[in-house]
Design a protein around this motif. Structure first.
Motif, mmCIF file in Angstrom:
data_model
loop_
_atom_site.group_PDB
_atom_site.id
_atom_site.type_symbol
_atom_site.label_atom_id
_atom_site.label_comp_id
_atom_site.label_asym_id
_atom_site.label_seq_id
_atom_site.Cartn_x
_atom_site.Cartn_y
_atom_site.Cartn_z
ATOM 1 N N THR A 45 0.828 -1.204 0.000
ATOM 2 C CA THR A 45 0.000 0.000 0.000
ATOM 3 C C THR A 45 0.859 1.250 0.000
ATOM 4 O OG1 THR A 45 -1.758 -1.156 1.204
ATOM 5 C CG2 THR A 45 -1.804 1.241 1.246
ATOM 6 N N LYS A 46 1.934 1.237 0.787
ATOM 7 C CA LYS A 46 2.837 2.388 0.820
ATOM 8 C C LYS A 46 3.497 2.588 -0.541
ATOM 9 C CE LYS A 46 6.971 2.232 2.669
ATOM 10 N NZ LYS A 46 8.094 2.168 3.641
ATOM 11 N N GLU A 47 3.948 1.500 -1.157
ATOM 12 C CA GLU A 47 4.592 1.609 -2.473
ATOM 13 C C GLU A 47 3.640 2.197 -3.506
ATOM 14 O OE1 GLU A 47 6.075 -2.178 -3.582
ATOM 15 O OE2 GLU A 47 7.434 -2.363 -1.862
ATOM 16 N N TYR A 48 2.382 1.711 -3.520
ATOM 17 C CA TYR A 48 1.409 2.213 -4.494
ATOM 18 C C TYR A 48 1.120 3.700 -4.252
ATOM 19 C CZ TYR A 48 0.562 -2.745 -5.417
ATOM 20 O OH TYR A 48 0.705 -4.071 -5.734
ATOM 21 N N THR A 49 0.992 4.077 -2.978
ATOM 22 C CA THR A 49 0.700 5.474 -2.654
ATOM 23 C C THR A 49 1.843 6.382 -3.080
ATOM 24 O OG1 THR A 49 -0.633 4.773 -0.755
ATOM 25 C CG2 THR A 49 0.080 7.064 -0.803
ATOM 26 N N LEU A 50 3.083 5.996 -2.764
ATOM 27 C CA LEU A 50 4.240 6.812 -3.149
ATOM 28 C C LEU A 50 4.383 6.890 -4.662
ATOM 29 C CD1 LEU A 50 6.897 5.640 -0.512
ATOM 30 C CD2 LEU A 50 5.547 7.747 -0.517
ATOM 31 N N SER A 51 4.091 5.761 -5.329
ATOM 32 C CA SER A 51 4.178 5.766 -6.792
ATOM 33 C C SER A 51 3.156 6.717 -7.400
ATOM 34 C CB SER A 51 3.967 4.343 -7.321
ATOM 35 O OG SER A 51 3.967 4.325 -8.731
#
Length: 414
Positions: A45-51
């Protein structure tokens, strides 16, 4: 010969079981618990949000179209040769493609990235707290099995003692010292002992099945061993709850810093390409292609109206987190005080357990001698046998309870 064979088979069965220490059970339960999958979900979830936030710096493309009809249009107040009365048509059409490139957004994207990372750390901390609570459940099951093992062993010794007592009372009856009712009294105690053994075995099997589910193995292959506690015990509290509270404060601090980005100006470049009637030349009533390039500066001061209240809300949330942390530490210290008192009490009681067993054994042997002489009833002798058995059970209970309290204290401090 039968006892030797039984002991050999018991040893073989135990050797086929895998021995699990308490620490190994804790580790395997943590790895096997379904909640552990949320670690990966939080990271994704963090990776998708930062992306997604990073894509805010890419060129933004928009397409707009418009068709309209107006009741009036600009016209000249006088006649001019070659110029129509209406300078622009009442029906207008427009299709525009715009490309906008962010130059500076006041630090808004960077602020949102920091907040996303802080929220991920906070969620990770909360998950750590939930996973840590699993350790207490494993402790209860593990030491529950050890306690039931001790009780089963004492029950076995009691049944052996009652079997010897039955042989003695049967001999007394043959010699006229006892009667059939005394034999029946011993048999009643044997039945009670066997019934207790059945209950203990069923409880142990239930505990073992539950622990096996947590550990991720079959109940038949699970064998627990008594842990050896550490010589020294620390009073420093290093629970994951404290990291979680710290992560909440860090997230609030970042949100407070991000308030600045809400009232900063935005600067961007843009390019428009359109096809419209009228086009940029408003005096031509025909479809025209056109383009416009430039820079755009925007500055919205609306957030300044609520800035003070936003900061006050974050301050209130910070104070709530700190209050929760202080309450947690206070309650944990209370539990530690209670745990230390329980450990001291058990150690003092254990100093008297061996003496209690020795005295009860002397009383039981004296009771058997009196019963053999006919000066004491068999029922009174059985009471002394049960008292000795209870003294041995109390010692076993104190030993396991002490281990449980020591590891419960370890759980409280981490």
């Amino acid at each position: 010969m039968k006892k030797v064979l039984s002991l050999f088979l018991c040893c073989m069965a135990t050797s086929m079981q895998a021995q699990f220490s308490l620490d190994e059970c804790q580790q395997r339960a943590q790895a096997n618990y379904p909640l552990v999958r949320q670690y990966e979900l939080i990271e994704k979830t963090k990776e998708y949000t930062l992306s997604n936030l990073s894509k805010g710096n890419l060129p933004q493309i928009s397409l707009n179209g418009k068709a309209s009809y107006q009741s009036d249009a600009t016209s000249l107040p006088f006649d001019f040769p070659g110029v129509p009365d209406e300078l622009v048509p009442k029906d207008q059409y427009q299709a525009v493609v715009e490309v906008q490139q962010n130059i500076w957004d006041g630090g808004n994207i960077r602020a949102k990235k920091r907040e996303a990372e802080a929220r991920s750390d906070e969620q990770h901390g909360q998950l750590q707290v939930n996973m840590y609570a699993l350790r207490e459940r494993i402790n209860q099951l593990y030491f529950g099995i050890l306690l039931l093992d001790e009780q089963l062993e004492q029950n076995r010794l009691l049944q052996e003692q009652l079997e010897r007592s039955l042989e003695q009372v049967t001999a007394y009856c043959a010699n006229g010292i006892a009667n059939e009712a005394d034999i029946d009294a011993v048999k009643v105690e044997q039945i009670k002992s066997r019934q207790q053994a059945i209950s203990l075995k069923n409880n142990r099997a239930a505990y073992q099945r539950m622990l096996a589910l947590f550990v991720g193995t079959s109940a038949d292959s699970l064998h627990v061993v008594k842990p050896i506690p550490e010589a020294t015990a620390s009073s420093e509290i290093r629970r994951p709850e404290l990291d979680w509270y710290q992560a909440q404060e860090q997230r609030i601090a970042i949100q407070e810093q991000n308030l600045k980005a809400s009232y900063m100006p935005r600067l961007s470049l843009f390019a428009q390409g359109g096809y419209a009637n009228p086009g940029l030349d408003m005096l031509k009533n025909e479809f025209q292609a056109y383009y416009v390039v430039g820079a755009r500066l925007s500055w919205n001061f609306g957030s300044l109206y609520t800035l003070k209240n936003d900061r006050r809300k974050l301050d209130a949330e910070r104070m709530t987190v700190r209050s929760n942390a202080e309450t947690f530490l206070f309650n944990t210290r209370l539990q530690l005080t209670e745990q230390d008192a329980s450990i001291r009490s058990l150690r003092q009681q254990m100093q008297e357990d061996d003496e209690m067993i020795r005295l009860q054994s002397n009383i039981r042997r004296a009771a058997e001698a009196k019963a053999a002489n006919g000066t004491l009833s068999v029922i009174d002798m059985l009471q002394e046998i049960n008292k000795e058995s209870q003294a041995r059970q109390n010692k076993s209970l104190h030993e396991v309870q002490l281990l449980l309290d020591i590891y419960q204290r370890k759980y409280l401090t981490n």
